[in-house]
Design a protein around this motif. Structure first.
Motif, PDB file in Angstrom:
ATOM      1  N   ARG B   4     -18.846  -8.454   8.709  1.00 23.28           N
ATOM      2  CA  ARG B   4     -18.347  -9.790   8.366  1.00 23.28           C
ATOM      3  C   ARG B   4     -18.204 -10.680   9.608  1.00 23.28           C
ATOM      4  O   ARG B   4     -18.346 -11.898   9.524  1.00 23.28           O
ATOM      5  N   SER B  34     -13.048 -14.763   0.763  1.00 22.47           N
ATOM      6  CA  SER B  34     -12.587 -13.581   0.021  1.00 22.47           C
ATOM      7  C   SER B  34     -12.769 -12.318   0.842  1.00 22.47           C
ATOM      8  O   SER B  34     -12.034 -11.355   0.684  1.00 22.47           O
ATOM      9  N   TYR B  35     -13.769 -12.309   1.701  1.00 22.05           N
ATOM     10  CA  TYR B  35     -14.012 -11.140   2.548  1.00 22.05           C
ATOM     11  C   TYR B  35     -13.862 -11.490   4.023  1.00 22.05           C
ATOM     12  O   TYR B  35     -14.453 -10.871   4.886  1.00 22.05           O
ATOM     13  N   ARG B  36     -13.108 -12.536   4.278  1.00 19.22           N
ATOM     14  CA  ARG B  36     -12.765 -12.991   5.640  1.00 19.22           C
ATOM     15  C   ARG B  36     -13.995 -13.419   6.439  1.00 19.22           C
ATOM     16  O   ARG B  36     -13.955 -13.427   7.669  1.00 19.22           O
ATOM     17  N   SER B 119     -19.161  -1.586  -5.647  1.00 24.14           N
ATOM     18  CA  SER B 119     -18.122  -1.401  -4.647  1.00 24.14           C
ATOM     19  C   SER B 119     -17.297  -0.192  -5.061  1.00 24.14           C
ATOM     20  O   SER B 119     -17.862   0.863  -5.324  1.00 24.14           O
ATOM     21  N   ARG B 120     -15.992  -0.341  -5.174  1.00 23.40           N
ATOM     22  CA  ARG B 120     -15.186   0.786  -5.650  1.00 23.40           C
ATOM     23  C   ARG B 120     -14.415   0.379  -6.888  1.00 23.40           C
ATOM     24  O   ARG B 120     -13.470  -0.368  -6.815  1.00 23.40           O
ATOM     25  N   LEU B 122     -14.860  -1.598  -9.556  1.00 26.52           N
ATOM     26  CA  LEU B 122     -14.662  -2.977  -9.984  1.00 26.52           C
ATOM     27  C   LEU B 122     -15.194  -3.170 -11.401  1.00 26.52           C
ATOM     28  O   LEU B 122     -15.122  -4.270 -11.940  1.00 26.52           O
ATOM     29  N   GLU B 171     -20.719  -5.720  -0.830  1.00 25.50           N
ATOM     30  CA  GLU B 171     -19.264  -5.744  -0.677  1.00 25.50           C
ATOM     31  C   GLU B 171     -18.726  -4.613   0.196  1.00 25.50           C
ATOM     32  O   GLU B 171     -17.714  -4.773   0.864  1.00 25.50           O
ATOM     33  N   LEU B 172     -19.380  -3.477   0.184  1.00 21.89           N
ATOM     34  CA  LEU B 172     -18.852  -2.352   0.972  1.00 21.89           C
ATOM     35  C   LEU B 172     -19.173  -2.472   2.458  1.00 21.89           C
ATOM     36  O   LEU B 172     -18.662  -1.717   3.275  1.00 21.89           O
ATOM     37  N   PRO B 175     -16.307  -4.521   5.967  1.00 24.65           N
ATOM     38  CA  PRO B 175     -15.425  -3.968   7.005  1.00 24.65           C
ATOM     39  C   PRO B 175     -16.088  -2.905   7.874  1.00 24.65           C
ATOM     40  O   PRO B 175     -15.407  -2.243   8.653  1.00 24.65           O
ATOM     41  N   ARG B 298     -14.365   6.386 -11.404  1.00 20.79           N
ATOM     42  CA  ARG B 298     -15.017   6.587 -10.102  1.00 20.79           C
ATOM     43  C   ARG B 298     -16.112   7.648 -10.163  1.00 20.79           C
ATOM     44  O   ARG B 298     -17.168   7.509  -9.553  1.00 20.79           O
ATOM     45  N   THR B 307     -26.667   8.576  -4.507  1.00 21.93           N
ATOM     46  CA  THR B 307     -25.775   8.995  -3.425  1.00 21.93           C
ATOM     47  C   THR B 307     -26.624   9.858  -2.482  1.00 21.93           C
ATOM     48  O   THR B 307     -27.706  10.305  -2.885  1.00 21.93           O
TER      49      THR B 307
END
Lengths: 394, 324
Positions: B4, B34-36, B119-120, B122, B171-172, B175, B298, B307
């Motif tokens: 980001r 929203s995600y800085r 993402s996780r 959602l 989205e993941l 960070p 999940r 994966t």
């Protein structure tokens, strides 16, 4: 009961959180909904509630520190609360279920697959067909004869090409040296001489995979070179006994000298010196399957004949971990190869090693490499002198 | 550098360099994104250039198109690609077509940034990848940034291109700490060869890059030397880089998070067989998301997408089945 407050997952993408401010201190009484800390995530700064009633016992993460989600950040003592308000039951530790990391187990996958049959049909892959056409290989004919699998792939066509243009001996070289057949003019039967010539002209290496033993040896010698060592150069006088290997005599004398010098029976372990009663000696043994430091146990109690037998047996016997561990001092003898004098690297955790050259009119030149962390110069000198005395009598 | 932060640096430097660059979207201003991603820009450039909008995606893109026609270089942020469905008419029927409708007299130098992907937890309505949708629209450029380096250089290129760019993020990734490489010659439309190899080409993009890299470690243990290609640009597709790799490896696997049917992978396979059919030694394998709306649970969520574990399994199975 102790309740661990964990770094919460404040957003779907949050992996780590930073402590911005603690709103409570150790000893503070908190209710379930009391905000205790401000946490900064990748998205925003949020207040986190205690989650249980009790007294803050410990704060584990300081302001400004960043920790992964689910890391404990504080401990709340829920017992102390029980004394104040008896009716409310302690809150169970409701942490979100740990996500099991997906690990890959190759063996399991291969086992699953190994029995599954080829599921595809057809004669050959496009790439295989293209190459076959280039080299005038009749895929259909070979498949009818059972000389090509169905469907055929590039590697199968390559094999046909090798068979067609190379003699069996030459084909073997192609595999051994991992050569690309496109480097050869494929218009005649290529013999091994031509391949060897190509290998020589282009200085192509033959590829041999290291054995686990070779890898272990590399690790051992690399560790050895890091040790603080010093060398002692000496000559010893020895009377060769009929039917007994010189190495057996050396082992026996060394074992007896080790009995008089406890430090040579010692190894270092985590700031402790472990001194063993036995003279266990690692001996460099050249076997068909490689060089091993084989360990003879309680050599001080064994007769020359017993040691001699051990030296013969160890050359061929199937080695176990027991045969390769437990030593505190080592020897290496290159005398039989006519080497005058050399130095050796200390084996594993041993205190030192003696390197023995060839016998010259009853005299052998020997170099001791000593681990200075275990023996200093004076201690080593005394040990070497004791050894020189013992070797006269064996 | 965080992913980001790389995006933030690209926007910040573009705004500093060119006064016509503005950003608009939900919470891009005072809240910092929203995600800085737009953190610090509001205080630096003020409310005229960093514009908080109502929750109205169609109007965000519509306004941005107006700004672009009038001479600005707007960066519109849609909070997630899922919400961009509301702005479809503006994106497809207007942004993508103005240059053509005006006979080349009007250009739309617009960048529409949007994060997407699973993402996780959602759930289905916030977990979609719509790259296939946008990549099928003539008139749009679609870039997909999987790493900090491409996020920075790719976004800067997008801002200064004179045509509308859909700039996809995941989205993941926001960070994630990533290596940042200084580049001298950057081409936003060029795919990246992440790792060279000789046995097998794996084509991927966005977050799947990291799953493929994980899988690669295991495949290496199994003696398979893979070449990994990160597409970077989904429209136009860098088929040259793909074809050159397949000419070398003869085998190809596509790993995508999006649903399999009619997905990005399907288009790539079609182009591969047009371009290098005779180089293929095996059918191209697609490893993609299942054809279901993304579940919330999940465990089911992970079952619905590739994966590292699944990538390894499917590749080994495919190799065994094809006898390669």
């Amino acid at each position: 009961m102790e309740y661990k407050v964990i770094m919460p997952i404040l957003s779907d993408t949050m992996d780590k959180g930073k402590i911005v401010k603690w709103l409570v201190k150790v000893g503070d009484y908190v209710k379930k909904e009391t905000p205790i800390v401000e946490v900064e995530s990748d998205k925003a700064t949020m207040q986190v509630e205690a989650g249980v009633e009790g007294v803050v016992k410990e704060i584990l993460v300081n302001v400004g520190e960043e920790v992964p989600v689910k890391t404990p950040i504080a401990i709340i003592d829920t017992e102390q609360k029980a004394a104040k308000t008896e009716e409310s039951k302690p809150q169970p530790q409701t942490q979100s279920k740990e996500e099991t990391k997906t690990t890959v187990d190759i063996d399991e996958i291969l086992n699953e697959i190994i029995s599954s049959p080829k599921a595809v049909s057809g004669s050959a892959s496009p790439a295989a067909k293209k190459k076959a056409a280039e080299y005038e290989i009749d895929i259909e004919e070979l498949q009818n004869k059972g000389e090509l699998p169905k469907p055929a792939h590039l590697k199968d066509i390559d094999e046909v090409i090798i068979k067609k243009y190379f003699t069996p001996k030459a084909a073997k070289l192609i595999k051994e040296y991992n050569l690309d057949i496109n480097n050869f003019k494929l218009d005649h039967k290529i013999r091994s001489e031509e391949v060897l010539n190509y290998i020589k002209q282009n200085n192509i290496p033959k590829i041999t995979k290291l054995t686990p033993n070779q890898i272990a040896v590399i690790k051992n010698v690399q560790n050895s070179i890091k040790k603080p060592t010093f060398l002692i150069f000496e000559k010893i006088n020895i009377t060769k006994k009929e039917g007994i290997k010189l190495t057996a005599q050396i082992i026996k004398a060394l074992a007896l000298a080790m009995q008089k010098n406890p430090l040579t029976r010692s190894v270092l372990k985590e700031n402790k010196l472990l001194t063993y009663p036995a003279s266990n000696i690692s001996v460099a043994v050249s076997r068909d399957d490689g060089l091993y430091m084989c360990v003879i146990k309680n050599a001080e109690e064994k007769s020359l004949n017993e040691i001699n037998e051990w030296l013969k047996e160890i050359k061929t016997k199937r080695l176990t971990i027991e045969d390769l561990s437990g030593s505190t001092f080592g020897i290496s003898n290159l005398g039989m190869f006519g080497i005058e004098r050399f130095t050796a690297l200390i084996n594993d955790k041993d205190a030192g090693i003696g390197a023995f050259g060839k016998m010259n009119e009853g005299e052998i030149k020997v170099t001791f490499t000593i681990d200075h962390r275990i023996l200093n110069g004076v201690e080593a000198a005394k040990f070497v002198n004791d050894f020189k005395e013992e070797i006269k009598n064996v | 550098m965080l992913y980001r932060e790389a995006l933030n640096k690209a926007i910040d430097e573009s705004m500093a360099a060119d006064e016509s660059v503005v950003i608009l979207g939900e919470d891009v201003g005072r809240y910092g994104g929203s995600y800085r991603v737009s953190e610090g820009l509001f205080s630096k450039y003020g409310e005229k250039r960093v514009i908080d909008t109502p929750i109205a995606e169609l109007s965000i893109v519509g306004n941005a198109i107006g700004m672009a026609i009038a001479g600005l270089r707007p960066i519109a942020e849609i909070m997630t690609v899922n919400f961009s469905l509301l702005a479809m008419d503006q994106i497809i029927n207007h942004a993508a077509k103005f240059r053509y409708m005006s006979g080349g007299k009007m250009t739309i130098p617009l960048t529409i940034r949007m994060p997407g992907g699973v993402s996780r937890q959602l759930a289905a309505q916030h977990s979609e990848n719509y790259e296939t949708l946008y990549s099928s629209i003539p008139g749009l450029i679609v870039l997909a940034a999987s790493n900090a380096t491409y996020a920075y250089y790719g976004l800067k290129s997008a801002i200064f291109l004179n045509d509308p760019v859909v700039f996809l993020e995941h989205e993941l990734l926001y960070p994630m700490e990533m290596e940042f490489k200084e580049l001298k010659n950057f081409d936003p439309f060029k795919a990246e060869i992440v790792k060279e190899g000789k046995d097998l080409t794996i084509i991927t993009y966005l977050k799947m890059r990291y799953d493929v890299l994980e899988a690669e470690k295991e495949l290496r243990k199994a003696g398979i030397d893979v070449e990994i290609i990160d597409l970077n640009s989904l429209r136009p597709l860098d088929i040259e880089t793909i074809a050159n790799s397949i000419k070398k490896t003869k085998k190809c696997v596509i790993v995508e998070e999006d649903h399999k049917t009619g997905g990005m992978g399907a288009e790539i396979v079609a182009q591969i067989q047009e371009k290098c059919f005779y180089d293929l030694d095996a059918p191209v394998l697609r490893i993609a998301g299942e054809d279901v709306p993304i579940p919330y649970n999940r465990k089911l969520e992970l079952l619905s997408i590739p994966t590292p574990d699944k990538i390894v399994k499917k590749i080994l199975k495919w190799k065994a089945e094809n006898g390669i």
